[in-house]
Design an enzyme around this catalytic site. Structure first.
Site, PDB file in Angstrom:
ATOM      1  N   ILE A  33       0.627  -1.360   0.084  1.00  0.00           N
ATOM      2  CA  ILE A  33       0.004   0.161  -0.100  1.00  0.00           C
ATOM      3  C   ILE A  33       0.804   1.156  -0.003  1.00  0.00           C
ATOM      4  O   ILE A  33       0.227   2.377   0.001  1.00  0.00           O
ATOM      5  CB  ILE A  33      -0.955  -0.030   1.201  1.00  0.00           C
ATOM      6  CG1 ILE A  33      -0.665  -0.003   2.526  1.00  0.00           C
ATOM      7  CG2 ILE A  33      -2.035  -1.026   0.974  1.00  0.00           C
ATOM      8  CD1 ILE A  33      -1.373   0.862   3.790  1.00  0.00           C
ATOM      9  N   ALA A  49      -0.676  -1.936   8.692  1.00  0.00           N
ATOM     10  CA  ALA A  49      -0.106  -0.766   9.660  1.00  0.00           C
ATOM     11  C   ALA A  49       0.997  -1.363  10.161  1.00  0.00           C
ATOM     12  O   ALA A  49       1.632  -2.481  10.178  1.00  0.00           O
ATOM     13  CB  ALA A  49      -1.132  -0.825  10.901  1.00  0.00           C
ATOM     14  N   THR A  87       3.065  -1.670  13.528  1.00  0.00           N
ATOM     15  CA  THR A  87       2.338  -1.770  14.857  1.00  0.00           C
ATOM     16  C   THR A  87       3.303  -2.082  15.984  1.00  0.00           C
ATOM     17  O   THR A  87       2.890  -2.232  16.918  1.00  0.00           O
ATOM     18  CB  THR A  87       1.260  -2.703  14.805  1.00  0.00           C
ATOM     19  OG1 THR A  87       1.613  -4.030  14.445  1.00  0.00           O
ATOM     20  CG2 THR A  87      -0.106  -2.522  13.945  1.00  0.00           C
ATOM     21  N   THR A 119      -5.707   4.125  16.726  1.00  0.00           N
ATOM     22  CA  THR A 119      -5.424   3.660  17.858  1.00  0.00           C
ATOM     23  C   THR A 119      -5.713   4.558  19.061  1.00  0.00           C
ATOM     24  O   THR A 119      -5.720   6.015  18.814  1.00  0.00           O
ATOM     25  CB  THR A 119      -3.877   3.422  17.837  1.00  0.00           C
ATOM     26  OG1 THR A 119      -3.351   3.096  19.099  1.00  0.00           O
ATOM     27  CG2 THR A 119      -3.062   4.693  17.534  1.00  0.00           C
ATOM     28  N   TYR A 135       5.114   5.617  17.318  1.00  0.00           N
ATOM     29  CA  TYR A 135       3.631   5.124  16.705  1.00  0.00           C
ATOM     30  C   TYR A 135       2.510   5.797  16.641  1.00  0.00           C
ATOM     31  O   TYR A 135       1.881   6.038  15.746  1.00  0.00           O
ATOM     32  CB  TYR A 135       3.594   3.714  17.623  1.00  0.00           C
ATOM     33  CG  TYR A 135       2.351   3.105  16.978  1.00  0.00           C
ATOM     34  CD1 TYR A 135       1.917   2.263  15.843  1.00  0.00           C
ATOM     35  CD2 TYR A 135       1.111   2.921  18.202  1.00  0.00           C
ATOM     36  CE1 TYR A 135       0.809   1.689  15.681  1.00  0.00           C
ATOM     37  CE2 TYR A 135      -0.051   2.281  18.085  1.00  0.00           C
ATOM     38  CZ  TYR A 135      -0.283   1.658  16.676  1.00  0.00           C
ATOM     39  OH  TYR A 135      -1.339   1.131  16.540  1.00  0.00           O
ATOM     40  N   LYS A 164       0.150   7.325  13.559  1.00  0.00           N
ATOM     41  CA  LYS A 164      -1.143   7.067  13.250  1.00  0.00           C
ATOM     42  C   LYS A 164      -2.061   8.266  13.332  1.00  0.00           C
ATOM     43  O   LYS A 164      -2.665   8.610  12.649  1.00  0.00           O
ATOM     44  CB  LYS A 164      -1.457   5.967  14.317  1.00  0.00           C
ATOM     45  CG  LYS A 164      -0.981   4.637  14.487  1.00  0.00           C
ATOM     46  CD  LYS A 164      -1.472   3.770  13.222  1.00  0.00           C
ATOM     47  CE  LYS A 164      -2.625   3.403  13.119  1.00  0.00           C
ATOM     48  NZ  LYS A 164      -3.152   2.505  11.898  1.00  0.00           N
TER      49      LYS A 164
END
Ligand SMILES: NC(=O)c1ccc[n+]([C@@H]2O[C@H](COP(=O)([O-])OP(=O)(O)OC[C@H]3O[C@@H](n4cnc5c(N)ncnc54)[C@H](OP(=O)(O)O)[C@@H]3O)[C@@H](O)[C@H]2O)c1
Length: 291
Positions: free
Chosen positions: A39, A62, A64, A103, A127, A131
């Site tokens: 992606i 993602a 993660t 998240t 992180y 996000k």
């Protein structure tokens, strides 16, 4: 037949969609992960969607690894922010409704009541920041439904539940942080509610829809309470010792309190959300009975 593409499909959540798709007749799913569809590469996405037109794109891809992200921010941002921007643009171009996940770690944890969709994100970690950047990208494009979730686990992939089960078999005592509070969420429940959104709104949602909603299992606990329940449900005798965050140094700073207020999604879809202990019981049963 309404076609749905799931990206990042070999992760925890993606696998839950795959399992659920076996019971669904009115939606046709296509599942891809990085080897079939990366992606972060716009051209690859464009060509794939030309060949396989879809009505919905559910992005489960993602980065993660919360602590590792502190050492590789570029990789985290590439997947969690830049790729989300690419997905948003492509979905607008091709008239696809994008469903994306974010998240509880977008919040700094200073609030002492469950975070609502209108509370201002203030992420503490790479992180969380990456996000949040992904969320901002979709907001700018005015596209995509973002479902923020928390403390995700599943019988697929690696997660806290599986780590505790492994450690509990290896050790007599495990030390677990007791001063971070959140809501464990079974990825199977999240997949189910996402499909409910597609089902209930497949005729009304269009690419212009943008919005954030929160979904986590009902109730809250500390990582220590979570670990205790895992060990209890698995019938193990391992002692769980509560410790403070300062006694368990980690690279990334985590919010002390990141419970999500889920009233919006409950009212929107008219649903009850399963209690975290009930869902955990089902997942532990699955894990213990895995071949
Ligand atoms: N896990 C949690 O506790 C948690 C908590 C709150 C929110 N969330 C959010 O929930 C969503 C689902 O999380 P998850 O736990 O299911 O994630 P996951 O298990 O880490 O799965 C992510 C998947 O994306 C794949 N992927 C990596 N790079 C890709 C690329 N360039 N193109 C396509 N796919 C790629 C990964 O493949 P590889 O494994 O080969 O890299 C993996 O299969 C994410 O948006 C996450 O941020 C998760």
């Amino acid at each position: 037949m309404t076609r749905v593409l799931v990206t990042g499909a070999y992760g925890q959540l993606g696998n839950e969609f795959k399992r659920l798709s076996g019971t669904i007749r009115d939606l046709e799913f296509i599942f891809t992960d990085v080897n079939e569809l990366n992606i972060t590469i716009e051209d690859e996405l464009d060509k794939f969607l030309e060949k396989h037109p879809v009505r919905f794109l559910i992005n489960c891809a993602a980065y993660t690894a919360v602590d590792r992200a502190e050492d590789e921010p570029d990789v985290a941002y590439l997947l969690n922010a830049d790729a989300v921007n690419i997905l948003g643009r492509i979905c607008i171009k091709k008239n696809i409704q994008l469903i994306h996940f974010s998240t509880d770690f977008v919040f700094d944890g200073t609030l002492r009541k469950p975070y609502t969709e209108t509370d201002v994100p203030k992420p503490l970690s790479v992180y969380g920041k990456s996000k949040h950047s992904g969320e901002i990208n979709l907001k700018k494009l005015k596209t995509g439904i973002i479902i923020r979730t928390s403390w995700l686990y599943s019988s697929f992939g690696n997660n806290f539940v599986k780590t505790i089960l492994r450690l509990a078999r290896e050790k007599e005592e495990i030390r677990v942080v007791d001063d971070q509070i959140g809501s464990p969420t079974w990825a199977a429940d999240l997949a189910e509610v996402t499909v409910k959104i597609l089902r209930q709104h497949k005729d009304t949602l269009n690419q212009l829809n943008w919005g954030v909603c929160h979904y986590s299992n009902d109730g809250e606990c500390s990582w220590y309470n979570f670990a205790e329940e895992i060990v209890r449900l698995a019938g193990l005798k391992t002692r769980i010792k509560p410790i403070g965050t300062s006694e368990y140094p980690a690279k990334a700073i985590r919010p002390q309190y990141s419970v999500l207020n889920t009233s919006l999604i409950k009212n929107w879809l008219g649903i009850e959300i399963p209690k975290w202990k009930d869902s955990l019981k089902k997942c532990i049963y699955e894990i213990l009975n895995q071949k």
